[in-house]
Design a protein around this motif. Structure first.
Motif, PDB file in Angstrom:
ATOM      1  N   GLU A 186      42.122  29.912  28.590  1.00  0.00           N
ATOM      2  CA  GLU A 186      41.652  29.744  29.957  1.00  0.00           C
ATOM      3  C   GLU A 186      41.504  31.125  30.586  1.00  0.00           C
ATOM      4  O   GLU A 186      42.439  31.914  30.606  1.00  0.00           O
ATOM      5  N   ILE A 187      40.304  31.412  31.063  1.00  0.00           N
ATOM      6  CA  ILE A 187      40.024  32.715  31.671  1.00  0.00           C
ATOM      7  C   ILE A 187      40.103  32.581  33.178  1.00  0.00           C
ATOM      8  O   ILE A 187      39.416  31.746  33.768  1.00  0.00           O
ATOM      9  N   LYS A 188      40.957  33.389  33.777  1.00  0.00           N
ATOM     10  CA  LYS A 188      41.109  33.361  35.227  1.00  0.00           C
ATOM     11  C   LYS A 188      40.730  34.721  35.795  1.00  0.00           C
ATOM     12  O   LYS A 188      40.879  35.741  35.130  1.00  0.00           O
ATOM     13  N   PRO A 189      40.251  34.744  37.044  1.00  0.00           N
ATOM     14  CA  PRO A 189      39.957  36.042  37.657  1.00  0.00           C
ATOM     15  C   PRO A 189      41.225  36.842  37.851  1.00  0.00           C
ATOM     16  O   PRO A 189      42.311  36.292  37.997  1.00  0.00           O
ATOM     17  N   GLN A 190      41.054  38.181  37.806  1.00  0.00           N
ATOM     18  CA  GLN A 190      42.194  39.068  37.997  1.00  0.00           C
ATOM     19  C   GLN A 190      42.794  38.830  39.366  1.00  0.00           C
ATOM     20  O   GLN A 190      42.094  38.895  40.374  1.00  0.00           O
ATOM     21  N   SER A 191      44.085  38.527  39.412  1.00  0.00           N
ATOM     22  CA  SER A 191      44.707  38.214  40.695  1.00  0.00           C
ATOM     23  C   SER A 191      45.325  39.445  41.347  1.00  0.00           C
ATOM     24  O   SER A 191      45.328  39.577  42.560  1.00  0.00           O
ATOM     25  N   ALA A 192      45.865  40.350  40.543  1.00  0.00           N
ATOM     26  CA  ALA A 192      46.511  41.536  41.107  1.00  0.00           C
ATOM     27  C   ALA A 192      45.621  42.749  40.873  1.00  0.00           C
ATOM     28  O   ALA A 192      45.266  43.055  39.745  1.00  0.00           O
ATOM     29  N   TRP A 193      45.281  43.459  41.931  1.00  0.00           N
ATOM     30  CA  TRP A 193      44.341  44.559  41.821  1.00  0.00           C
ATOM     31  C   TRP A 193      44.941  45.775  41.120  1.00  0.00           C
ATOM     32  O   TRP A 193      44.234  46.582  40.556  1.00  0.00           O
ATOM     33  N   MET A 232      48.673  62.163  38.985  1.00  0.00           N
ATOM     34  CA  MET A 232      48.097  61.285  37.967  1.00  0.00           C
ATOM     35  C   MET A 232      48.447  59.816  38.256  1.00  0.00           C
ATOM     36  O   MET A 232      47.578  58.936  38.159  1.00  0.00           O
ATOM     37  N   CYS A 233      49.707  59.556  38.622  1.00  0.00           N
ATOM     38  CA  CYS A 233      50.123  58.173  38.906  1.00  0.00           C
ATOM     39  C   CYS A 233      49.324  57.593  40.073  1.00  0.00           C
ATOM     40  O   CYS A 233      48.860  56.454  40.017  1.00  0.00           O
ATOM     41  N   VAL A 234      49.168  58.393  41.138  1.00  0.00           N
ATOM     42  CA  VAL A 234      48.436  57.917  42.313  1.00  0.00           C
ATOM     43  C   VAL A 234      46.969  57.660  41.971  1.00  0.00           C
ATOM     44  O   VAL A 234      46.401  56.610  42.307  1.00  0.00           O
ATOM     45  N   ILE A 235      46.340  58.625  41.271  1.00  0.00           N
ATOM     46  CA  ILE A 235      44.911  58.494  40.920  1.00  0.00           C
ATOM     47  C   ILE A 235      44.700  57.328  39.963  1.00  0.00           C
ATOM     48  O   ILE A 235      43.710  56.588  40.065  1.00  0.00           O
ATOM     49  N   LEU A 236      45.634  57.147  39.021  1.00  0.00           N
ATOM     50  CA  LEU A 236      45.512  56.037  38.071  1.00  0.00           C
ATOM     51  C   LEU A 236      45.629  54.692  38.782  1.00  0.00           C
ATOM     52  O   LEU A 236      44.902  53.737  38.470  1.00  0.00           O
ATOM     53  N   MET A 237      46.529  54.609  39.749  1.00  0.00           N
ATOM     54  CA  MET A 237      46.678  53.359  40.510  1.00  0.00           C
ATOM     55  C   MET A 237      45.434  53.085  41.339  1.00  0.00           C
ATOM     56  O   MET A 237      44.966  51.941  41.419  1.00  0.00           O
ATOM     57  N   LEU A 238      44.897  54.124  41.968  1.00  0.00           N
ATOM     58  CA  LEU A 238      43.666  53.948  42.739  1.00  0.00           C
ATOM     59  C   LEU A 238      42.512  53.514  41.833  1.00  0.00           C
ATOM     60  O   LEU A 238      41.705  52.655  42.201  1.00  0.00           O
ATOM     61  N   GLY A 239      42.451  54.125  40.642  1.00  0.00           N
ATOM     62  CA  GLY A 239      41.404  53.755  39.689  1.00  0.00           C
ATOM     63  C   GLY A 239      41.537  52.309  39.246  1.00  0.00           C
ATOM     64  O   GLY A 239      40.541  51.576  39.175  1.00  0.00           O
ATOM     65  N   ALA A 240      42.781  51.877  38.957  1.00  0.00           N
ATOM     66  CA  ALA A 240      43.013  50.486  38.532  1.00  0.00           C
ATOM     67  C   ALA A 240      42.670  49.515  39.663  1.00  0.00           C
ATOM     68  O   ALA A 240      42.081  48.453  39.435  1.00  0.00           O
ATOM     69  N   PHE A 241      43.017  49.921  40.877  1.00  0.00           N
ATOM     70  CA  PHE A 241      42.702  49.083  42.046  1.00  0.00           C
ATOM     71  C   PHE A 241      41.191  48.899  42.190  1.00  0.00           C
ATOM     72  O   PHE A 241      40.689  47.776  42.325  1.00  0.00           O
ATOM     73  N   ALA A 242      40.473  50.019  42.156  1.00  0.00           N
ATOM     74  CA  ALA A 242      39.011  49.960  42.325  1.00  0.00           C
ATOM     75  C   ALA A 242      38.363  49.210  41.159  1.00  0.00           C
ATOM     76  O   ALA A 242      37.440  48.410  41.358  1.00  0.00           O
ATOM     77  N   PHE A 243      38.863  49.447  39.936  1.00  0.00           N
ATOM     78  CA  PHE A 243      38.274  48.831  38.743  1.00  0.00           C
ATOM     79  C   PHE A 243      38.483  47.314  38.758  1.00  0.00           C
ATOM     80  O   PHE A 243      37.545  46.546  38.527  1.00  0.00           O
ATOM     81  N   ASN A 244      39.725  46.889  39.032  1.00  0.00           N
ATOM     82  CA  ASN A 244      40.016  45.449  39.039  1.00  0.00           C
ATOM     83  C   ASN A 244      39.253  44.726  40.145  1.00  0.00           C
ATOM     84  O   ASN A 244      38.833  43.585  39.975  1.00  0.00           O
ATOM     85  N   GLU A 261      35.386  44.635  39.023  1.00  0.00           N
ATOM     86  CA  GLU A 261      35.013  43.811  37.864  1.00  0.00           C
ATOM     87  C   GLU A 261      34.836  42.337  38.220  1.00  0.00           C
ATOM     88  O   GLU A 261      34.226  41.584  37.486  1.00  0.00           O
ATOM     89  N   GLN A 262      35.369  41.913  39.378  1.00  0.00           N
ATOM     90  CA  GLN A 262      35.240  40.507  39.775  1.00  0.00           C
ATOM     91  C   GLN A 262      33.831  40.159  40.265  1.00  0.00           C
ATOM     92  O   GLN A 262      33.429  39.012  40.234  1.00  0.00           O
ATOM     93  N   SER A 263      33.100  41.165  40.752  1.00  0.00           N
ATOM     94  CA  SER A 263      31.809  40.841  41.360  1.00  0.00           C
ATOM     95  C   SER A 263      30.701  41.842  41.044  1.00  0.00           C
ATOM     96  O   SER A 263      29.613  41.724  41.592  1.00  0.00           O
ATOM     97  N   PHE A 264      30.983  42.825  40.159  1.00  0.00           N
ATOM     98  CA  PHE A 264      29.995  43.898  39.959  1.00  0.00           C
ATOM     99  C   PHE A 264      28.690  43.374  39.370  1.00  0.00           C
ATOM    100  O   PHE A 264      27.622  43.940  39.607  1.00  0.00           O
ATOM    101  N   ILE A 265      28.775  42.273  38.584  1.00  0.00           N
ATOM    102  CA  ILE A 265      27.584  41.796  37.881  1.00  0.00           C
ATOM    103  C   ILE A 265      26.504  41.345  38.879  1.00  0.00           C
ATOM    104  O   ILE A 265      25.313  41.287  38.538  1.00  0.00           O
ATOM    105  N   ASP A 266      26.903  41.039  40.115  1.00  0.00           N
ATOM    106  CA  ASP A 266      25.917  40.634  41.130  1.00  0.00           C
ATOM    107  C   ASP A 266      25.187  41.820  41.725  1.00  0.00           C
ATOM    108  O   ASP A 266      24.135  41.654  42.358  1.00  0.00           O
TER     109      ASP A 266
END
Length: 284
Positions: free
Chosen positions: A12-19, A262-274, A277-282
């Motif tokens: 079962e594929i669910k949308p990412q819940s935690a950014w 690095m930790c801050v930038i990585l978290m920001l990157g994961a936040f923006a990426f997650n 990815e939920q709606s970029f295809i539109d």
């Protein structure tokens, strides 16, 4: 009947819940796909070229020679008494890895849109594969650097590096985290603002000159040196020179600062990426 149909599903594929969630467990489940992407990225770079993987060595060698001529012989920029070839090659080897990570992950969504719209898998697999395949290239270039250092050790112009070379592992890990975090952030933004694609290579080039790659930190006036230390890449490149050439500055406090960035930038990157990815295809 409805109940039987519901139990027929095995996945079962669910949308990412935690950014902020990188979902490492899911990444491990798709490790085979990650390995395939790494192989693809590595082979695709120099497929149908005559010299093939030799370009991994030719590129830093040519860049080092150009930097030696321009910044060493023409501009007369100090190398802190170190052999110019070894000095520039150390900086280029570390910088190339960071530049590869940020440049190649910054177009993740736009370059892989056709794959993403047809097949489900954790999207973060793609930028992770780029960071891993770039690590292979870095390892090959590291052998070139070791060979250059060995040459100068035989010549008596450098000393054999000690156990401090083990510090290369955390330094490379911080470079990878910074490149991955920045790349994922830019990739998320380029789904709406394509102008950023044209600014990435230009921005990376500017950032290189703001980092002590072609000059030592001591070249900067002591009055403004603290400004350069705000750049988290400064302590990393200086650390590379310290562990391999025994010169340059190395401070655990500055390294911790780079790790924190690095930790801050990585978290920001994961936040923006997650989130993207939920709606970029539109929008792609």
């Amino acid at each position: 009947m409805k109940e039987q149909h519901a139990h027929a599903w095995t996945v079962e594929i669910k949308p990412q819940s935690a950014w902020f969630n990188l979902n490492l467990r899911r990444i491990w489940q798709y490790r085979d796909l990650l390995a395939l992407f790494v192989k693809r990225d590595f082979i695709a770079q120099y497929k149908q070229t005559i010299l093939g993987p030799l370009w991994f060595l030719i590129q830093p060698m040519l860049t080092t020679i150009v930097f030696t001529v321009i910044f060493g012989n023409v501009a007369k920029i100090s190398t802190d008494g170190l052999p110019p070839l070894a000095f520039y090659l150390v900086g280029i080897t570390g910088w190339n890895y960071f530049a590869d990570c940020i440049s190649k992950t910054s177009n993740t969504f736009t370059s892989n849109a056709r794959i993403f719209e047809k097949v489900y898998f954790p999207r973060i697999i793609v930028p992770l594969s780029v960071v891993t395949s770039s690590l292979i290239r870095f390892s090959i270039q590291l052998l070139l650097l070791i060979g250059t250092i060995a040459y100068y050790v035989v010549k008596g112009r450098l000393e054999v590096p000690g156990l401090q070379v083990l510090m290369v592992v955390p330094l490379v890990a911080i470079l990878a985290g910074l490149g991955l975090g920045m790349g994922m952030t830019i990739s998320s933004m380029t789904t709406k603002y394509r102008d950023l694609q044209f600014l990435v290579s230009f921005g990376v080039q500017l950032l290189m000159y703001a980092t002590p790659v072609v000059y030592p930190l001591s070249f900067i006036s002591e009055k403004y040196r603290w400004v350069a230390m705000y750049n988290p890449l400064t302590s990393i490149i200086e650390g590379f020179r310290y562990i391999f050439l025994g010169a340059g500055s190395f401070s655990l406090l500055h390294l911790l600062y780079s790790f924190g960035c690095m930790c801050v930038i990585l978290m920001l990157g994961a936040f923006a990426f997650n989130r993207t990815e939920q709606s970029f295809i539109d929008t792609v």
